[in-house]
Design an enzyme around this catalytic site. Structure first.
Site, PDB file in Angstrom:
ATOM      1  N   LYS A  11     -15.964  14.183  12.846  1.00  0.00           N
ATOM      2  CA  LYS A  11     -16.923  13.945  13.916  1.00  0.00           C
ATOM      3  C   LYS A  11     -17.156  15.259  14.661  1.00  0.00           C
ATOM      4  O   LYS A  11     -16.295  15.752  15.386  1.00  0.00           O
ATOM      5  CB  LYS A  11     -16.407  12.879  14.878  1.00  0.00           C
ATOM      6  CG  LYS A  11     -17.516  12.278  15.715  1.00  0.00           C
ATOM      7  CD  LYS A  11     -17.187  10.849  16.146  1.00  0.00           C
ATOM      8  CE  LYS A  11     -18.402  10.175  16.765  1.00  0.00           C
ATOM      9  NZ  LYS A  11     -18.105   8.817  17.242  1.00  0.00           N
ATOM     10  N   TRP A  64     -21.438  12.329  12.713  1.00  0.00           N
ATOM     11  CA  TRP A  64     -20.543  12.199  11.574  1.00  0.00           C
ATOM     12  C   TRP A  64     -20.954  13.140  10.443  1.00  0.00           C
ATOM     13  O   TRP A  64     -22.129  13.271  10.113  1.00  0.00           O
ATOM     14  CB  TRP A  64     -20.584  10.768  11.030  1.00  0.00           C
ATOM     15  CG  TRP A  64     -19.829   9.786  11.858  1.00  0.00           C
ATOM     16  CD1 TRP A  64     -19.017  10.060  12.929  1.00  0.00           C
ATOM     17  CD2 TRP A  64     -19.800   8.370  11.694  1.00  0.00           C
ATOM     18  NE1 TRP A  64     -18.504   8.909  13.446  1.00  0.00           N
ATOM     19  CE2 TRP A  64     -18.959   7.838  12.711  1.00  0.00           C
ATOM     20  CE3 TRP A  64     -20.394   7.485  10.789  1.00  0.00           C
ATOM     21  CZ2 TRP A  64     -18.699   6.475  12.831  1.00  0.00           C
ATOM     22  CZ3 TRP A  64     -20.134   6.131  10.925  1.00  0.00           C
ATOM     23  CH2 TRP A  64     -19.287   5.631  11.930  1.00  0.00           C
ATOM     24  N   THR A  73       0.865  -1.187   0.000  1.00  0.00           N
ATOM     25  CA  THR A  73       0.000   0.000   0.000  1.00  0.00           C
ATOM     26  C   THR A  73       0.898   1.233   0.000  1.00  0.00           C
ATOM     27  O   THR A  73       2.075   1.150   0.321  1.00  0.00           O
ATOM     28  CB  THR A  73      -0.876   0.045   1.263  1.00  0.00           C
ATOM     29  OG1 THR A  73      -0.011   0.116   2.388  1.00  0.00           O
ATOM     30  CG2 THR A  73      -1.758  -1.165   1.364  1.00  0.00           C
ATOM     31  N   GLU A  83      -5.627  -4.505  -0.764  1.00  0.00           N
ATOM     32  CA  GLU A  83      -5.779  -5.735   0.011  1.00  0.00           C
ATOM     33  C   GLU A  83      -6.862  -6.652  -0.566  1.00  0.00           C
ATOM     34  O   GLU A  83      -7.103  -7.744  -0.055  1.00  0.00           O
ATOM     35  CB  GLU A  83      -6.132  -5.392   1.464  1.00  0.00           C
ATOM     36  CG  GLU A  83      -5.004  -4.716   2.255  1.00  0.00           C
ATOM     37  CD  GLU A  83      -5.006  -3.191   2.136  1.00  0.00           C
ATOM     38  OE1 GLU A  83      -5.588  -2.672   1.149  1.00  0.00           O
ATOM     39  OE2 GLU A  83      -4.432  -2.533   3.009  1.00  0.00           O
TER      40      GLU A  83
HETATM   41  N1  LIG Z   1     -14.897   4.225  -5.750  1.00  0.00           N
HETATM   42  C1  LIG Z   1     -14.406   4.603  -4.569  1.00  0.00           C
HETATM   43  N2  LIG Z   1     -15.092   5.480  -3.814  1.00  0.00           N
HETATM   44  C2  LIG Z   1     -14.628   5.869  -2.624  1.00  0.00           C
HETATM   45  N3  LIG Z   1     -13.465   5.451  -2.107  1.00  0.00           N
HETATM   46  C3  LIG Z   1     -12.738   4.581  -2.812  1.00  0.00           C
HETATM   47  C4  LIG Z   1     -13.157   4.116  -4.068  1.00  0.00           C
HETATM   48  N4  LIG Z   1     -12.236   3.260  -4.513  1.00  0.00           N
HETATM   49  C5  LIG Z   1     -11.279   3.181  -3.569  1.00  0.00           C
HETATM   50  N5  LIG Z   1     -11.554   3.993  -2.548  1.00  0.00           N
HETATM   51  C6  LIG Z   1     -10.757   4.225  -1.339  1.00  0.00           C
HETATM   52  O1  LIG Z   1      -9.436   3.747  -1.529  1.00  0.00           O
HETATM   53  C7  LIG Z   1      -9.129   2.757  -0.543  1.00  0.00           C
HETATM   54  C8  LIG Z   1      -8.207   1.735  -1.103  1.00  0.00           C
HETATM   55  O2  LIG Z   1      -6.974   2.322  -1.360  1.00  0.00           O
HETATM   56  P1  LIG Z   1      -5.911   1.571  -2.216  1.00  0.00           P
HETATM   57  O3  LIG Z   1      -5.665   0.231  -1.664  1.00  0.00           O
HETATM   58  O4  LIG Z   1      -6.338   1.621  -3.633  1.00  0.00           O
HETATM   59  O5  LIG Z   1      -4.637   2.491  -2.080  1.00  0.00           O
HETATM   60  P2  LIG Z   1      -3.635   2.559  -0.889  1.00  0.00           P
HETATM   61  O6  LIG Z   1      -2.301   2.507  -1.493  1.00  0.00           O
HETATM   62  O7  LIG Z   1      -3.963   1.542   0.131  1.00  0.00           O
HETATM   63  O8  LIG Z   1      -3.865   3.955  -0.277  1.00  0.00           O
HETATM   64  P3  LIG Z   1      -3.861   4.259   1.240  1.00  0.00           P
HETATM   65  O9  LIG Z   1      -2.470   4.084   1.711  1.00  0.00           O
HETATM   66  O10 LIG Z   1      -4.391   5.623   1.249  1.00  0.00           O
HETATM   67  O11 LIG Z   1      -4.782   3.258   1.897  1.00  0.00           O
HETATM   68  C9  LIG Z   1     -10.488   2.228  -0.140  1.00  0.00           C
HETATM   69  O12 LIG Z   1     -10.457   1.638   1.140  1.00  0.00           O
HETATM   70  C10 LIG Z   1     -11.356   3.471  -0.183  1.00  0.00           C
HETATM   71  O13 LIG Z   1     -11.200   4.239   0.958  1.00  0.00           O
HETATM   72 MG   LIG Z   2      -4.790   1.294   2.022  1.00  0.00          MG
END
Ligand SMILES: Nc1ncnc2c1ncn2[C@@H]1O[C@H](COP(=O)(O)OP(=O)(O)OP(=O)(O)O)[C@@H](O)[C@H]1O
Ligand SMILES: [Mg+2]
Ligand SMILES: Nc1ncnc2c1ncn2[C@@H]1O[C@H](COP(=O)(O)OP(=O)(O)OP(=O)(O)O)[C@@H](O)[C@H]1O
Ligand SMILES: [Mg+2]
Lengths: 541, 541
Positions: A440, A445, A185, A329
């Site tokens: 919050k 929320w 990530t 994940e």
């Molecule tokens: N269509 C969507 N609408 C809203 N949120 C989304 C959408 N798609 C993905 N996300 C957000 O992105 C998250 C996943 O992040 P991703 O695994 O793609 O990147 P990441 O590298 O893990 O980023 P981070 O470190 O910020 O978690 C989801 O849990 C959600 O919060």
């Molecule tokens: Mg993430």
């Protein structure tokens, strides 16, 4: 009683063998770092993948070894996906936008033995070299003629790894749970954490993706993954495209609106996949030229919430927008936002309302929403809760990181997404926030996503974010941060708050509006609320 | 090294739960044995399936027990598929067209504990009752009002099994290799042999079917399985339709051209699946009415070779014909005959030529062709050999039948299909014969399928078969058997042989032509060459 059916391990290499047998002429088109356009087919690519696999084995790579890539979307990167996993090694894709510190952490943590790097990124590695494992060998993804001058010792040339190797491989069998890919990530909180995909999880995910998007993933379809191969396997496309027979168009490193438009038009791209920021850029270009790129019929948008204005902009021009949600994940697909046929005769407004949601789950992903105590919440579309997921393509723990793993599973073994969401009675997921971005205020929320969506529809707003800032009485209060389209004529504060006032209760409105030249971005192309929170920890002042 | 992804068993019940969550309004329409039309949805059906499962458990059924069905295509039969397998029992579908002797053999061999039977088939069971296991309980698939007078003791009523049961079920987890379904071959040679499908094989097959036919298996699509639920799971449709969101139209017992036409027209069926005989009947009806049923765009034909004239007839009217090949032992899908887009601009003749082949393999099915000694043959489209298959949805042995099992696997563990086929360099399977139907004349093979195809294009021929008859000098010689459209004006022998003479060498032509009122059919709706061989063991005389 057991059934009496053969048991064959689900294997990634079988996908490319299948494509070569069945769709030998489906295309892989790549904008190359060398500057030109490269065209090939699944038939030809399967042969090069065999050569690559033999070449890598010749470098002493064994089952379970990690091999890193630092590269744009292109055919060589695609070959690595298959060549590495095919022999039982693990393809570890690295996001080149990570900080030097994070990259050093990741490569050392993964204990990568080989690093394949695009020409563009050679300078990055030169700078980091002394902090990387000594025995890490670097392969530059080009041919002899384009090999650069470099301070890196003992570098290899990609095409020379392939040269002279047999173009057939009897792919070995191993248990389908064998590790195949590794993706960290972006680590916006703490050190990056690795998801270790298996052959089984990858093949099942490819199946689910095809089943979910039958109009896009089919023979004859031309798909542009703008989403990078280093970001959750380009959302699984490198596996589902060969499975379905679709052609892929790889854009290389030129991801601005103009370059994408030209590529899409020339290659008659039907469906293009990427994060909202990318489509904001393309939309700009479309508006300037006054028409869509020829052939475009479908946009898949995910990674963060698609602004309503973006969905509307494309839908009004007849382009289907599929708003998808997922996570690193989760391989990543969790839900998809295409609408069922019964909504065909809904009005545009109602349809866009629905498309703002994150859509319906895909087969193989179970969703549950729970309150703070872990009690299940009703699927009534109104009650948001903590979103948990379960399925074959979902992590069971971070790679070599038991501490981080401990924090993300509940007692039933479900994975905590960190998202706050409601689910409608007809199965649509509505994400209201990430729990870490939640505001919050006075015990209630406030959804930052909802506020941002309204603001994005203002014609003077290029991008925006709503974050929480600490407040002595209410605990937290929302702050609106604006990136204007035209710095000389930013949308006035009053106008923005008035707009919001039409949709939200007074106590939900931001206390203040601030203007920035550019919003900070994460390595995966999302607005970095973490950075904003740091920058505005004291509020707008 | 193992990946770190969750392991969830692939489970059939998850398909219907998914459909109910995601496609709650997709339809199941059934022509009922009670005489009317019944309409329901996946949402409603999932509840009834839960009730059925509770009801069956109340009858003392346990994991691994076999439960038989003897029924047409309808929603109750569909419910049984899920209710039975969902609790870990085995749904054993029986072909009502089998002989009494075969049915008795099968029910006793399977040790069925319950038998669900459609109204239509109650008389069959009454007749067999004394030969069936004493503790076998019979459930009649209707409601109280329609329960027939019957000599059967202690029969139950289907709707009463469901009545009052809870409409939710927490489907139990068990290993994905658990048995889920049992289907016996029609046993044209020897006793019927059982294929014991597992949850894993079934879910993977459903995935592959969806991926293979994305234009048909998608939300909003309306599909008519004429192929019976008692014939290899209606080719997997009851699993892949819920996975894709497609609606299903079940035709009950009325499978003649007129009934099918009316149903298709009224229900706006887009894709219809069945054996060639069924489509010959429909084509007749279409020709009489002078137009297609409204909405029809696609025909899937398999089970035996689709005559060229049939493919042509539909294709010329703009209906896509997908000529598929498979076997009971393969769940059944092996190959599919849709053409790749690069053939879009081929002429009609060339396209039909290709559609006569059995098409390209689906993901998860590996094909090999070998000579008599087991050596692999080239994929040049010209060299036929024994066809072997391998994959997750292919039998690993017949149910409780080690003797039969021993005969059908080679040393590498591949399953022997009994078909003779070539494979083209671009991956199309061309079946020339079943090995038991092959005609070997003077040491050379003659393809009965090729001869039949030409004969079928004669306007006076309703159906035909070419079989081998013993010959003192040449070992075997081909005999052509004709079922005329008009008994008073059968196509003359000379004309038929002349037609064939244009396509075949002289030594390949049938020695004689005989005329029959009707060709004998097997229980799965194919011409029974075994019967013909017996009838004409002495030649045409
Ligand atoms: N269509 C969507 N609408 C809203 N949120 C989304 C959408 N798609 C993905 N996300 C957000 O992105 C998250 C996943 O992040 P991703 O695994 O793609 O990147 P990441 O590298 O893990 O980023 P981070 O470190 O910020 O978690 C989801 O849990 C959600 O919060
Ligand atoms: Mg993430
Ligand atoms: N499209 C096709 N073209 C030619 N032959 C086909 C096709 N589809 C199926 N078949 C034949 O049908 C066989 C499979 O028969 P199936 O399992 O459906 O019925 P069965 O009950 O086993 O019948 P039998 O007892 O005659 O084997 C294949 O091996 C092949 O010979
Ligand atoms: Mg058979």
């Amino acid at each position: 009683m057991k059934g009496q059916m053969m048991h064959r391990p689900l294997k990634i290499a079988d996908l490319i063998t299948f494509a070569a047998d069945t769709f030998p002429d489906s295309e892989i088109v790549s904008v190359r770092t060398e500057g030109d356009i490269h065209r090939t087919t699944y038939g030809e690519t399967a042969k090069r993948i065999a050569q690559l696999a033999h070449g890598i084995q010749g470098l002493g790579i064994e089952v379970g070894d990690r091999i890193a890539t630092l590269a744009w979307n292109g055919y060589r990167h695609f070959e690595l996906y298959y060549g590495i996993s095919g022999i039982g090694a693990v393809c570890h894709t690295i996001n080149p936008r990570l900080s030097a510190e994070q990259m050093i952490y990741i490569i050392n943590h993964a204990k990568d033995r080989l690093l394949f790097v695009d020409l563009t990124f050679v300078p990055i590695i030169e700078k980091l070299r002394e902090h990387l494992p000594e025995d890490l060998r670097v392969v530059i993804m080009t041919d002899r003629a384009h090999m650069p001058e470099t301070s890196l010792a003992g570098v290899l040339c990609y095409e020379e790894v392939l040269d002279g190797q047999p173009d057939h491989m009897d792919w070995p069998d191993f248990p389908e749970e064998t590790a195949a890919g590794l993706c960290y990530t972006s680590g916006t909180t703490g050190n990056p954490k690795g998801t270790l995909y298996s052959h089984r999880s990858t093949v099942l995910h490819a199946y689910s993706l095809c089943v979910t998007l039958p109009k896009v993933l089919q023979e004859g379809s031309r798909i542009l993954p703008v989403v990078p191969l280093f970001h959750v396997n380009a959302w699984g496309l490198p596996y589902s495209a060969p499975l379905s027979g679709a052609s892929m168009i790889f854009p290389g490193g030129a991801l601005d609106g103009k370059s994408l438009y030209d590529l899409m038009e020339r290659e008659k791209v039907f469906s293009a996949w990427g994060v909202p920021t990318v489509w904001l850029g393309l939309m700009n270009e479309i508006n300037q030229r006054g028409r869509l790129p020829d052939g475009l019929g479908d946009i898949v948008v995910g990674g963060s919430a698609a602004p309503r204005s973006l969905i509307e902009g494309f839908e009004k021009q007849g382009v289907n927008v599929c708003h998808a949600w997922g996570m690193t994940e989760m391989s990543p697909l969790g839900t998809q936002g295409n609408l069922p046929p019964r909504m065909d005769d809904w009005g545009m407004k109602e349809r866009i309302d629905r498309k703002q949601s994150q859509g319906r789950r895909v087969f193989g992903v179970d969703l549950k929403i729970v309150d703070d105590e872990g009690n299940r919440l009703p699927h009534d579309g109104k009650t948001p809760g903590h979103l948990y997921v379960r399925g074959n393509s979902i992590t069971s723990g971070y790679f070599e990181n038991p501490e981080a793993s401990k924090l993300v599973f509940d007692e039933e073994g479900w994975f905590c997404t960190g998202d706050i969401a409601a689910i409608t009675s007809d199965g649509f997921l509505v994400i209201t926030d990430r729990s870490k971005d939640l505001i919050k205020s006075g015990g209630e929320w406030i959804s930052s996503l909802d506020l941002e969506n309204i603001v994005m529809s203002h014609s003077g707003v290029a991008n925006c974010a709503v974050i929480a800032v600490p407040h002595p009485k209410w605990d937290e209060r929302p702050l609106l941060i604006i990136q204007s389209k035209d710095d000389d004529a930013p949308p006035p504060k009053d106008e923005l708050l008035e707009m919001l006032g039409e949709h939200f209760a007074k106590w939900q409105l931001p206390d203040d509006v601030v203007y920035v030249d550019a919003l900070p971005m994460t390595a995966t192309g999302k607005v970095s609320k973490l950075t904003l929170r740091k920058n505005f920890a004291e509020g707008a002042a």
